[in-house]
Enzyme design. Structure first.
Site, PDB file in Angstrom:
ATOM      1  N   LYS A   1     126.174 -30.198  30.642  1.00  0.00           N
ATOM      2  CA  LYS A   1     127.362 -29.192  30.469  1.00  0.00           C
ATOM      3  C   LYS A   1     127.001 -27.913  31.270  1.00  0.00           C
ATOM      4  CE  LYS A   1     129.822 -26.908  26.744  1.00  0.00           C
ATOM      5  NZ  LYS A   1     129.968 -26.759  25.328  1.00  0.00           N
TER       6      LYS A   1
ATOM      7  N   ASP B   1     134.288 -22.350  38.132  1.00  0.00           N
ATOM      8  CA  ASP B   1     133.231 -23.053  39.139  1.00  0.00           C
ATOM      9  C   ASP B   1     132.401 -24.104  38.189  1.00  0.00           C
ATOM     10  OD1 ASP B   1     131.616 -21.868  36.779  1.00  0.00           O
ATOM     11  OD2 ASP B   1     131.048 -20.305  38.054  1.00  0.00           O
TER      12      ASP B   1
ATOM     13  N   ASP C   1     141.483 -30.233  21.473  1.00  0.00           N
ATOM     14  CA  ASP C   1     140.536 -30.639  22.532  1.00  0.00           C
ATOM     15  C   ASP C   1     139.202 -30.411  21.924  1.00  0.00           C
ATOM     16  OD1 ASP C   1     141.628 -28.069  23.401  1.00  0.00           O
ATOM     17  OD2 ASP C   1     139.808 -28.058  24.689  1.00  0.00           O
TER      18      ASP C   1
ATOM     19  N   GLY D   1     136.292 -29.909  32.548  1.00  0.00           N
ATOM     20  CA  GLY D   1     135.918 -29.048  33.827  1.00  0.00           C
ATOM     21  C   GLY D   1     134.586 -28.515  34.279  1.00  0.00           C
TER      22      GLY D   1
ATOM     23  N   ARG E   1     138.116 -36.807  21.773  1.00  0.00           N
ATOM     24  CA  ARG E   1     138.831 -35.998  21.010  1.00  0.00           C
ATOM     25  C   ARG E   1     140.420 -36.244  20.578  1.00  0.00           C
ATOM     26  NH1 ARG E   1     135.880 -31.581  23.786  1.00  0.00           N
ATOM     27  NH2 ARG E   1     134.431 -32.472  25.078  1.00  0.00           N
TER      28      ARG E   1
ATOM     29  N   ARG F   1     123.787 -32.320  26.571  1.00  0.00           N
ATOM     30  CA  ARG F   1     124.350 -32.679  25.192  1.00  0.00           C
ATOM     31  C   ARG F   1     124.412 -34.109  24.755  1.00  0.00           C
ATOM     32  NH1 ARG F   1     130.174 -29.771  23.796  1.00  0.00           N
ATOM     33  NH2 ARG F   1     130.831 -31.052  25.394  1.00  0.00           N
TER      34      ARG F   1
ATOM     35  N   ASP G   1     131.665 -28.554  20.657  1.00  0.00           N
ATOM     36  CA  ASP G   1     132.011 -27.386  21.553  1.00  0.00           C
ATOM     37  C   ASP G   1     131.651 -26.177  20.735  1.00  0.00           C
ATOM     38  OD1 ASP G   1     132.759 -28.734  23.789  1.00  0.00           O
ATOM     39  OD2 ASP G   1     134.750 -29.055  23.009  1.00  0.00           O
TER      40      ASP G   1
END
Length: 491
Positions: A111, A123, A250, A90, A181, A174, A260
């Site tokens: 990212k 956003d 995820d 996202g 995943r 990254r 993450d």
């Protein structure tokens, strides 16, 4: 000068259902604040060129480099046990893949690069604080020898993002072996798209488990490979006091890397029930729960792979259970072997596990600092008169009783005191990214545009096992008024 990325993209060659093609959203005034020059060289990139304004524009997503095939990856996931059938990138865009100097394929992802079709009204941006946190912690994990995604660069965008207040925007570049995943498999499983699951599994085997290409039952072997890597990974987390904070499916990497870094943290005082994440209200992902949750996540992966195991559902389930059954032993073996190294035992004897558990119990009862207790225990291995480990305990007598038994046990081995100390110092870091240090770095950057504390912390953490007298204060646990009790997700 032209920035050249030698892209060789494979994931974007998969069917369109695996991703959405989307370019990063341009930003106003990108400014490079940190480039990981050694990593750039490892990736076959020119760090001098990446540090130019043109390089900053690429690392911020303002310019898409030649050869890139930018995509947002699709995936689903269990978030705190609740299934969400569509998540996806996202606020991240995968620019493409390069082959590094060791011949390993690496993703290069931005990212915080703007909204995608998977943004769910977000956003798509990142604030500076979470970008700095991920840079610091991921690179610290790499220096600690723990499989992890890496941070190539951090860039401020010249724009603000709105969270509780207006904050400087930033983008993290990254690098990962891949961003596939458990949730990627779940995305297709919930849609009953067995062909896509097979295509994804074949891609994963070729990319991450090529030794399985000739296996008689490759999909069974794939599950076994992921189980083994995840068991080893979580053992490594526990051995350095790391708490991921949001072990959703995820956020569970098929490659076996830590991925993450949201509300992650390292423990100060040892507490098996420790939770820092502000969104983990029930302690689901507490420090000591992480092995159990890893197995839970792997069970969700196994469910996705069942159609590839057998047309006979009962047989497929039985096969999966057999494979998952290896997790506990694999984890326990890795964890116990790591603990023996941490206390300086070169051999395995009856009673060792109990001896080590007694130390952990005493540490928890006495609020002993996890990192310093083990590091200073190494000092005591070299010099029995050294009492810094003892000083970590509220009741030093609790350590004295245990230390007597420990010295009796180590006396049964032939290694010299110097050999034992060197071995212990090689696995027990003195420097970890402590929460209060990270927060101080973030405040200096956000409030004063001052990145000197960030640079210094990154420099110290690059050598976590080395005594660095000039930076000795970085080893200190927080004072009572410096303690960080909660960490926050970056979204």
């Amino acid at each position: 000068m032209t920035v050249h990325f030698p892209f060789q993209n494979s994931y974007s060659a998969l069917p369109d259902s695996f991703f959405a093609r989307v370019a990063p959203t341009p930003v106003a005034a990108p400014r490079l604040i940190k480039l990981n020059r050694p990593l750039a060289v490892q990736l076959g990139l020119d760090p001098d060129v990446l540090e130019t304004p043109e390089g900053a524009e690429i690392l911020a997503g303002k310019t898409v480099p030649a050869g890139a095939d930018p995509i947002a990856m699709a995936y689903a996931g269990h978030q705190f046990g609740q299934f969400v059938p569509q998540l996806g990138d996202g606020r991240a865009v995968l620019l493409g893949e390069v082959i590094d100097k060791d011949g390993i394929r690496r993703d290069i992802q931005l990212k915080g690069s703007g909204p995608t079709p998977f943004s769910r009204r977000g956003d798509g941006r990142a604030a500076l604080g979470p970008v700095l946190r991920e840079y610091i912690v991921s690179e610290a994990m790499f220096a600690l020898g723990i499989p992890t995604t890496r941070s190539l660069a951090a860039v401020v965008t010249g724009e603000h993002v709105i969270r509780e207040t207006a904050l400087p925007g930033a983008v993290l570049t990254r690098v990962a072996s891949s961003h596939i995943r458990v949730g990627t498999f779940q995305f297709f499983a919930v849609r009953r798209d067995t062909d896509a699951i097979r295509r994804l599994a074949d891609h994963v085997i070729a990319r991450h488990y090529p030794e399985l290409l000739g296996a008689e039952r490759p999909y069974h072997a794939l599950l076994g490979g992921v189980v083994a890597r995840q068991a080893d990974l979580v053992a490594r987390w526990l051995l350095v006091g790391f708490i991921h904070g949001v072990m959703n499916t995820d956020n569970s990497s098929i490659s076996g890397e830590t991925i993450d870094y949201g509300p992650c943290a390292f423990m100060d005082a040892y507490n098996p029930a420790q939770v820092f994440s502000s969104i983990d209200e029930m302690g689901r992902y507490a420090y000591a729960n992480q092995p159990r949750i890893a197995l839970w996540n792997l069970t969700r992966l196994a469910e996705c792979l069942l159609p590839l195991f057998s047309d006979d559902q009962e047989k497929a389930v039985a096969d999966a259970q057999d494979i998952l059954g290896a997790f506990s032993e694999t984890f326990s073996d890795a964890y116990q072997a790591g603990l023996r190294k941490k206390v300086g035992l070169f051999t395995e004897r009856d009673g060792d596990d109990a001896l080590i558990q007694d130390l952990l119990d005493a540490m928890a009862k006495n609020q002993a600092d996890f990192t310093l207790t083990f590091r200073k225990l190494g000092d005591a291995a070299g010099d029995p008169a050294a009492d810094d480990a003892r000083a970590q305990f509220m009741d030093p007598a609790a350590f004295d009783e245990w230390a007597r038994r420990w010295h009796e046990r180590t006396a049964l081995e032939p290694q010299s005191a110097a050999e034992r100390q060197a071995a212990m110092h090689a696995v027990n870091p003195i420097f970890i990214p402590r929460n209060h240090r990270i927060e101080a770095v973030i405040q200096a950057a956000v409030n004063d545009d001052n990145y000197a504390p960030f640079e210094e912390l990154v420099k110290v953490l690059a050598k976590p096992f080395d005594d660095q007298p000039d930076y000795a204060a970085y080893a200190d646990p927080p004072l009572p008024d410096q303690r960080v009790l909660q960490t926050f997700c970056g979204t």
